[in-house]
Design a protein around this motif. Structure first.
Motif, mmCIF file in Angstrom:
data_model
loop_
_atom_site.group_PDB
_atom_site.id
_atom_site.type_symbol
_atom_site.label_atom_id
_atom_site.label_comp_id
_atom_site.label_asym_id
_atom_site.label_seq_id
_atom_site.Cartn_x
_atom_site.Cartn_y
_atom_site.Cartn_z
ATOM 1 N N TYR A 2 1.009 -1.190 -0.130
ATOM 2 C CA TYR A 2 -0.081 -0.143 -0.052
ATOM 3 C C TYR A 2 0.824 1.363 0.109
ATOM 4 C CZ TYR A 2 -3.556 3.234 1.371
ATOM 5 O OH TYR A 2 -4.338 4.422 1.432
ATOM 6 N N ARG A 3 0.583 2.077 -1.183
ATOM 7 C CA ARG A 3 1.558 3.398 -1.204
ATOM 8 C C ARG A 3 0.613 4.380 -1.193
ATOM 9 N NH1 ARG A 3 3.901 6.434 -6.081
ATOM 10 N NH2 ARG A 3 5.890 6.590 -5.374
ATOM 11 N N ASN A 4 0.685 5.319 -0.012
ATOM 12 C CA ASN A 4 0.029 6.550 -0.111
ATOM 13 C C ASN A 4 0.734 7.597 0.285
ATOM 14 O OD1 ASN A 4 -1.869 8.706 0.722
ATOM 15 N ND2 ASN A 4 -3.394 7.162 1.288
ATOM 16 N N GLY A 26 14.858 0.374 -10.188
ATOM 17 C CA GLY A 26 14.181 1.119 -11.078
ATOM 18 C C GLY A 26 14.207 2.453 -10.929
ATOM 19 N N PRO A 27 13.541 3.473 -11.836
ATOM 20 C CA PRO A 27 12.694 2.761 -12.789
ATOM 21 C C PRO A 27 13.496 1.981 -13.958
ATOM 22 C CG PRO A 27 12.766 5.017 -12.944
ATOM 23 C CD PRO A 27 13.670 4.811 -11.723
ATOM 24 N N VAL A 28 12.872 0.993 -14.355
ATOM 25 C CA VAL A 28 13.368 0.100 -15.344
ATOM 26 C C VAL A 28 13.020 0.409 -16.560
ATOM 27 C CG1 VAL A 28 13.489 -2.244 -16.368
ATOM 28 C CG2 VAL A 28 13.340 -2.128 -13.904
ATOM 29 N N PRO A 42 10.656 4.142 -18.421
ATOM 30 C CA PRO A 42 9.773 5.536 -17.946
ATOM 31 C C PRO A 42 8.475 5.164 -17.144
ATOM 32 C CG PRO A 42 10.646 5.502 -19.888
ATOM 33 C CD PRO A 42 10.620 4.177 -19.705
ATOM 34 N N THR A 43 8.172 5.888 -16.086
ATOM 35 C CA THR A 43 6.988 5.921 -15.379
ATOM 36 C C THR A 43 6.123 7.414 -14.927
ATOM 37 O OG1 THR A 43 6.208 4.989 -13.390
ATOM 38 C CG2 THR A 43 8.325 6.065 -13.327
ATOM 39 N N ASP A 44 5.015 7.263 -14.963
ATOM 40 C CA ASP A 44 4.288 8.173 -14.720
ATOM 41 C C ASP A 44 3.832 8.120 -13.459
ATOM 42 O OD1 ASP A 44 4.280 9.447 -17.310
ATOM 43 O OD2 ASP A 44 2.824 8.463 -17.849
ATOM 44 N N SER A 45 3.988 7.472 -12.575
ATOM 45 C CA SER A 45 3.561 7.056 -11.198
ATOM 46 C C SER A 45 4.140 7.413 -10.247
ATOM 47 C CB SER A 45 3.179 5.348 -10.964
ATOM 48 O OG SER A 45 2.336 4.789 -12.075
ATOM 49 N N LYS A 46 5.353 8.104 -10.325
ATOM 50 C CA LYS A 46 6.143 8.672 -9.492
ATOM 51 C C LYS A 46 6.473 9.806 -9.713
ATOM 52 C CE LYS A 46 10.183 7.416 -6.549
ATOM 53 N NZ LYS A 46 11.527 6.550 -6.431
ATOM 54 N N ARG A 47 6.495 10.798 -8.581
ATOM 55 C CA ARG A 47 6.811 12.198 -8.705
ATOM 56 C C ARG A 47 8.276 12.313 -8.866
ATOM 57 N NH1 ARG A 47 4.519 16.883 -5.311
ATOM 58 N NH2 ARG A 47 2.326 16.245 -5.238
ATOM 59 N N ALA A 83 11.767 -5.695 -9.873
ATOM 60 C CA ALA A 83 11.843 -4.737 -10.978
ATOM 61 C C ALA A 83 10.751 -3.686 -10.852
ATOM 62 C CB ALA A 83 11.897 -5.468 -12.255
ATOM 63 N N ILE A 84 10.804 -2.665 -11.152
ATOM 64 C CA ILE A 84 9.883 -1.535 -10.803
ATOM 65 C C ILE A 84 9.802 -0.355 -11.959
ATOM 66 C CG2 ILE A 84 10.937 -0.345 -8.947
ATOM 67 C CD1 ILE A 84 7.992 0.246 -7.712
ATOM 68 N N GLY A 85 8.955 -0.028 -12.321
ATOM 69 C CA GLY A 85 8.871 1.475 -13.021
ATOM 70 C C GLY A 85 8.611 1.072 -14.711
ATOM 71 N N GLY A 86 7.274 1.464 -15.006
ATOM 72 C CA GLY A 86 6.940 1.240 -16.342
ATOM 73 C C GLY A 86 6.857 -0.140 -16.999
ATOM 74 N N ILE A 87 6.498 -1.236 -15.794
ATOM 75 C CA ILE A 87 6.474 -2.504 -16.274
ATOM 76 C C ILE A 87 4.912 -2.673 -16.775
ATOM 77 C CG2 ILE A 87 6.294 -5.001 -15.280
ATOM 78 C CD1 ILE A 87 9.029 -3.917 -14.682
ATOM 79 N N LEU A 90 7.972 -8.780 -10.342
ATOM 80 C CA LEU A 90 7.571 -7.517 -11.002
ATOM 81 C C LEU A 90 6.811 -6.576 -10.090
ATOM 82 C CD1 LEU A 90 7.112 -8.923 -14.570
ATOM 83 C CD2 LEU A 90 9.132 -8.355 -13.460
ATOM 84 N N ALA A 91 7.127 -5.283 -9.838
ATOM 85 C CA ALA A 91 6.270 -4.283 -8.969
ATOM 86 C C ALA A 91 5.610 -3.576 -9.983
ATOM 87 C CB ALA A 91 6.788 -3.644 -8.043
ATOM 88 N N VAL A 92 4.340 -3.579 -10.047
ATOM 89 C CA VAL A 92 3.486 -3.054 -10.943
ATOM 90 C C VAL A 92 2.383 -1.813 -10.478
ATOM 91 C CG1 VAL A 92 1.703 -3.166 -12.972
ATOM 92 C CG2 VAL A 92 3.370 -4.849 -12.588
ATOM 93 N N ILE A 93 2.378 -0.859 -11.012
ATOM 94 C CA ILE A 93 1.296 0.319 -10.453
ATOM 95 C C ILE A 93 0.285 0.531 -11.609
ATOM 96 C CG2 ILE A 93 0.372 2.405 -9.596
ATOM 97 C CD1 ILE A 93 3.030 2.747 -8.070
ATOM 98 N N SER A 94 0.698 1.287 -12.501
ATOM 99 C CA SER A 94 -0.406 1.820 -13.525
ATOM 100 C C SER A 94 -0.887 0.823 -14.558
ATOM 101 C CB SER A 94 0.140 3.101 -14.340
ATOM 102 O OG SER A 94 1.279 2.598 -14.868
ATOM 103 N N ASP A 95 -0.093 -0.229 -14.813
ATOM 104 C CA ASP A 95 -0.526 -1.325 -15.948
ATOM 105 C C ASP A 95 -1.407 -2.220 -15.321
ATOM 106 O OD1 ASP A 95 -0.206 -2.260 -18.577
ATOM 107 O OD2 ASP A 95 0.425 -4.091 -17.560
#
Ligand code: TZP
Ligand code: MG
Length: 216
Positions: free
Chosen positions: A40-42, A131-133, A135-140, A164-168, A184-189
Motif C-alpha cells: 500500500y502506497r499513499n 528502477g525505474p526500469v 519510464p513511469t508516470d506513477s512517481k513524482r 523490478a519496478i517502473g513502467g512494467i 515485477l512491481a506494477v502500479i499503472s498497468d
C-alpha cells in the motif's frame, strides 16, 4: 510481525492516487485474480489515515493468504499488522526499520543506481527493488531510467530477490524476468487497466509459477 513469506513473481502496488472509491473491494478482486503480494502506497495521507487504510487492506489481503507491505513507514506497517515495509532511500534505514518490524518482518528497499544497490546488499533487506526500469508516470520526480541492462548487471551481485519496478507492462514482463528479476512491481498497468483482474491474469499466465524465497 507475522512470518516471512515467499516473494511471488507479481507484486501489486496499491497506490492510493489510482485506487477506486472502494479500495477493499478492489483488493478483493485482485486477490481473486491471483495476486499474492501487495504494497500500500499513499504519499499524502496523514499518519492516522494511513494506518486506518493500511489496516483495512491488510486484513483483506491476509485473510486470503497474501502478503501485505506498507510503503515508507515501518511504524505504520507494524501497527497495521502488515508483513513488512518497503523503504525508499530517504526513509528509515533497513537496520532501523528492523528494530520496528522485528526479525520476521519483511523489509524491501528501493535502489536506483549501483552504489545504492551495493549499499542495499550490505544492509541485508529481504528483497531489493531496482528502477525505474522503464519510464513511469506513477512517481513524482523519478530517478533516471536504469533499463534492463542494469537489472542484468545487479542480478550477478546477489542471490537476494530482485524486484523490478517502473513502467512494467504485460508486454514487457518476459524480458524483465529474463533480465534476472524475481518479481515485477506494477502500479499503472494494473490499476489503470480497464479490467484490472484480467490484466492480473495475463501476468500470471506469463510469469513463472515458482516462488523465490525471501530469505535468500
Ligand atoms: N519507484 C520507481 S518507479 C515507481 C516507483 C514507486 C512507480 C512504478 O509505477 P508504474 O506505474 O508501474 O510505472
Ligand atoms: Mg519511501
Amino acid at each position: 510481525m507475522p512470518n516471512r513469506l515467499a516473494l511471488p513473481p507479481l507484486y501489486v502496488i496499491l497506490d492510493a492516487a489510482l485506487l477506486p472509491s472502494d479500495p477493499v473491494q478492489f483488493t478483493r478482486d485482485l486477490l481473486q485474480a491471483g495476486v499474492r503480494f501487495f504494497q500500500y502506497r499513499n504519499k499524502v495521507a496523514p499518519a492516522r489515515e494511513l494506518l486506518h487504510a493500511s489496516q483495512a487492506l491488510c486484513i483483506t489481503a491476509r485473510q486470503q493468504g497474501a502478503a501485505f507491505l506498507v510503503n515508507d513507514r515501518p511504524d505504520v506497517a507494524r501497527l497495521a499488522g502488515a508483513n513488512g515495509v518497503h523503504l525508499g532511500q530517504l526513509d528509515l534505514s533497513v537496520r532501523a526499520a528492523r528494530e520496528i518490524v522485528g526479525g520476521d518482518g519483511l523489509i524491501g528497499i528501493s535502489t536506483h543506481n549501483l552504489e545504492q544497490f551495493e549499499a542495499a546488499i550490505e544492509s541485508n533487506p529481504d528483497y531489493i527493488a531496482v528502477g525505474p526500469v522503464f519510464p513511469t508516470d506513477s512517481k513524482r520526480n523519478p530517478d533516471p531510467v536504469v533499463g534492463l541492462e542494469f537489472v542484468k548487471k545487479v542480478r550477478g551481485l546477489t542471490k537476494k530477490p530482485i524486484v523490478a519496478i517502473g513502467g512494467i507492462t504485460v508486454e514487457r514482463a518476459r524480458e524483465v524476468i529474463a533480465a534476472g528479476a524475481d518479481s515485477l512491481a506494477v502500479i499503472s498497468d494494473i490499476l489503470k487497466a480497464k479490467n484490472p483482474s484480467a490484466r492480473v491474469r495475463q501476468y500470471l499466465e506469463i510469469l513463472p509459477a515458482s516462488e523465490q524465497s525471501a530469505e535468500n
